[in-house]
Scaffold this active site. Structure first.
Site, PDB file in Angstrom:
ATOM      1  N   HIS A  68       0.827  -1.208   0.000  1.00 17.01           N
ATOM      2  CA  HIS A  68       0.000   0.000   0.000  1.00 17.01           C
ATOM      3  C   HIS A  68       0.868   1.268   0.000  1.00 17.01           C
ATOM      4  O   HIS A  68       2.013   1.229  -0.418  1.00 17.01           O
ATOM      5  CB  HIS A  68      -0.983  -0.041   1.179  1.00 17.01           C
ATOM      6  CG  HIS A  68      -1.661  -1.362   1.326  1.00 17.01           C
ATOM      7  ND1 HIS A  68      -2.615  -1.826   0.428  1.00 17.01           N
ATOM      8  CD2 HIS A  68      -1.490  -2.367   2.238  1.00 17.01           C
ATOM      9  CE1 HIS A  68      -3.016  -3.027   0.791  1.00 17.01           C
ATOM     10  NE2 HIS A  68      -2.349  -3.383   1.873  1.00 17.01           N
ATOM     11  N   GLU A 105      -1.913  -0.098   8.396  1.00 19.76           N
ATOM     12  CA  GLU A 105      -1.034  -1.110   7.821  1.00 19.76           C
ATOM     13  C   GLU A 105       0.125  -0.468   7.072  1.00 19.76           C
ATOM     14  O   GLU A 105       1.252  -0.984   7.088  1.00 19.76           O
ATOM     15  CB  GLU A 105      -1.829  -2.023   6.881  1.00 19.76           C
ATOM     16  CG  GLU A 105      -1.009  -3.116   6.238  1.00 19.76           C
ATOM     17  CD  GLU A 105      -1.797  -3.931   5.229  1.00 19.76           C
ATOM     18  OE1 GLU A 105      -1.196  -4.813   4.594  1.00 19.76           O
ATOM     19  OE2 GLU A 105      -3.014  -3.680   5.056  1.00 19.76           O
ATOM     20  N   HIS A 160       2.987  -7.236   4.278  1.00 20.65           N
ATOM     21  CA  HIS A 160       1.608  -6.840   4.559  1.00 20.65           C
ATOM     22  C   HIS A 160       1.219  -7.253   5.973  1.00 20.65           C
ATOM     23  O   HIS A 160       1.975  -7.910   6.675  1.00 20.65           O
ATOM     24  CB  HIS A 160       0.642  -7.504   3.566  1.00 20.65           C
ATOM     25  CG  HIS A 160       0.630  -6.879   2.217  1.00 20.65           C
ATOM     26  ND1 HIS A 160      -0.333  -5.979   1.819  1.00 20.65           N
ATOM     27  CD2 HIS A 160       1.480  -7.021   1.162  1.00 20.65           C
ATOM     28  CE1 HIS A 160      -0.089  -5.593   0.574  1.00 20.65           C
ATOM     29  NE2 HIS A 160       1.005  -6.213   0.154  1.00 20.65           N
ATOM     30  N   GLU A 236       1.840 -12.007   5.227  1.00 25.87           N
ATOM     31  CA  GLU A 236       0.808 -11.390   6.075  1.00 25.87           C
ATOM     32  C   GLU A 236       1.312 -11.552   7.497  1.00 25.87           C
ATOM     33  O   GLU A 236       1.199 -12.618   8.111  1.00 25.87           O
ATOM     34  CB  GLU A 236      -0.544 -12.083   5.888  1.00 25.87           C
ATOM     35  CG  GLU A 236      -1.191 -11.850   4.523  1.00 25.87           C
ATOM     36  CD  GLU A 236      -1.830 -10.476   4.388  1.00 25.87           C
ATOM     37  OE1 GLU A 236      -1.587  -9.597   5.240  1.00 25.87           O
ATOM     38  OE2 GLU A 236      -2.593 -10.281   3.414  1.00 25.87           O
TER      39      GLU A 236
END
Length: 273
Positions: A68, A105, A160, A236
């Site tokens: 992101h 995040e 992430h 993750e």
């Protein structure tokens, strides 16, 4: 006057049954000398292992994709534009998730990426980042893949954190399936993922049981995995919606541990080629 090694050995053996070995020998001093002698090889071995891990990065190219970007939420007209993900169309990018108290995040992925990049550069690696700040927009997911591919990275990581149900915990590893573009690096990526799973267990974050099998999740809808031509895994790192995971994810110490775990896994992979 110094005594010979044989004399010292005999003295220690006799000390097991006698209160003292000879006039002038002090029982408390002998264990201290023995302890020092045994500690030194251990310290040397640890330093040697660390040196070997660092040496493997000399001249290596490493790709880091912090998920992101901090400005994505303010630019929906950009990040919602469709791009090719290697199989179909997907949004250019997304905003990412956040903890229940608002820690984003994007801040987590950027913090870990910065720590990892600094450690890798110190070890002699050339680091290629897909974004240069945490205040921008994008780049799109296909551009990120191209940046790492064009650099001909030896190994890459996509960082992430998940936004699952609050009851779920743990880290998981998203791995590629053949797309036509990534076929040659699917198996190397999976081997690297197994190494990363092992190293992440040392961070204090548990392995997720709610995603995939054994922490591995096959994904065919992610541009980073579909379009990659280098060994790559999407980590993750934890579930931001879970209170225990969130405490870890926000911790500078855990972020350092995560960066160290990724680096160790990369080193193990590079040695295995």
């Amino acid at each position: 006057m110094p005594r010979s090694a044989a004399a010292v050995a005999g003295c220690l053996a006799l000390a097991a049954t006698l209160a003292a070995c000879s006039p002038g020998s002090t029982p408390r001093q002998q264990p201290a000398a023995s302890s020092s002698a045994t500690a030194s090889p251990s310290a040397s071995a640890s330093a040697s292992a660390s040196s070997e891990a660092d040496d493997i990065f000399e001249g290596a190219v490493v790709g880091i994709d912090p998920g992101h970007n901090g400005g994505n939420a303010g630019a929906p007209e950009v990040i919602n534009e469709p791009v090719w993900n290697g199989r179909s169309q997907s949004p250019c990018n997304t905003t990412g998730t956040a903890t229940n108290d608002g820690y984003p995040e994007t801040d987590f992925t950027w913090a870990v990426a910065q720590k990892l990049a600094a450690d890798l550069r110190e070890s002699g690696a050339k680091v290629v980042m897909t974004r240069g700040s945490n205040e921008g927009v994008g780049p799109c997911i296909d551009e990120r893949a191209k940046t790492i591919n064009d650099a001909k990275a030896d190994v890459a990581i996509d960082i992430h954190a998940d936004g699952a149900a609050a009851s779920e915990r743990g880290y998981s590893l998203l791995i590629p399936v053949p797309s036509g573009t990534n076929d040659e690096v699917v198996e190397p990526s999976r081997r690297y993922a197994r190494m990363l799973r092992t190293e992440m267990r040392k961070t204090g974050m548990p392995l997720a049981s709610y995603l995939g099998e054994g922490g591995f999740v096959e994904r065919d809808d992610l541009a980073g995995l579909n379009l990659t031509t280098v060994p790559q895994v999407l980590l993750e790192t934890g579930n931001m919606r879970n209170a225990e995971d969130a405490r870890l994810l926000k911790s500078d110490r855990f972020q350092e541990r995560t960066a160290a775990a990724i680096k160790r896994a990369m080193a193990a992979y590079l040695r295995s080629r």
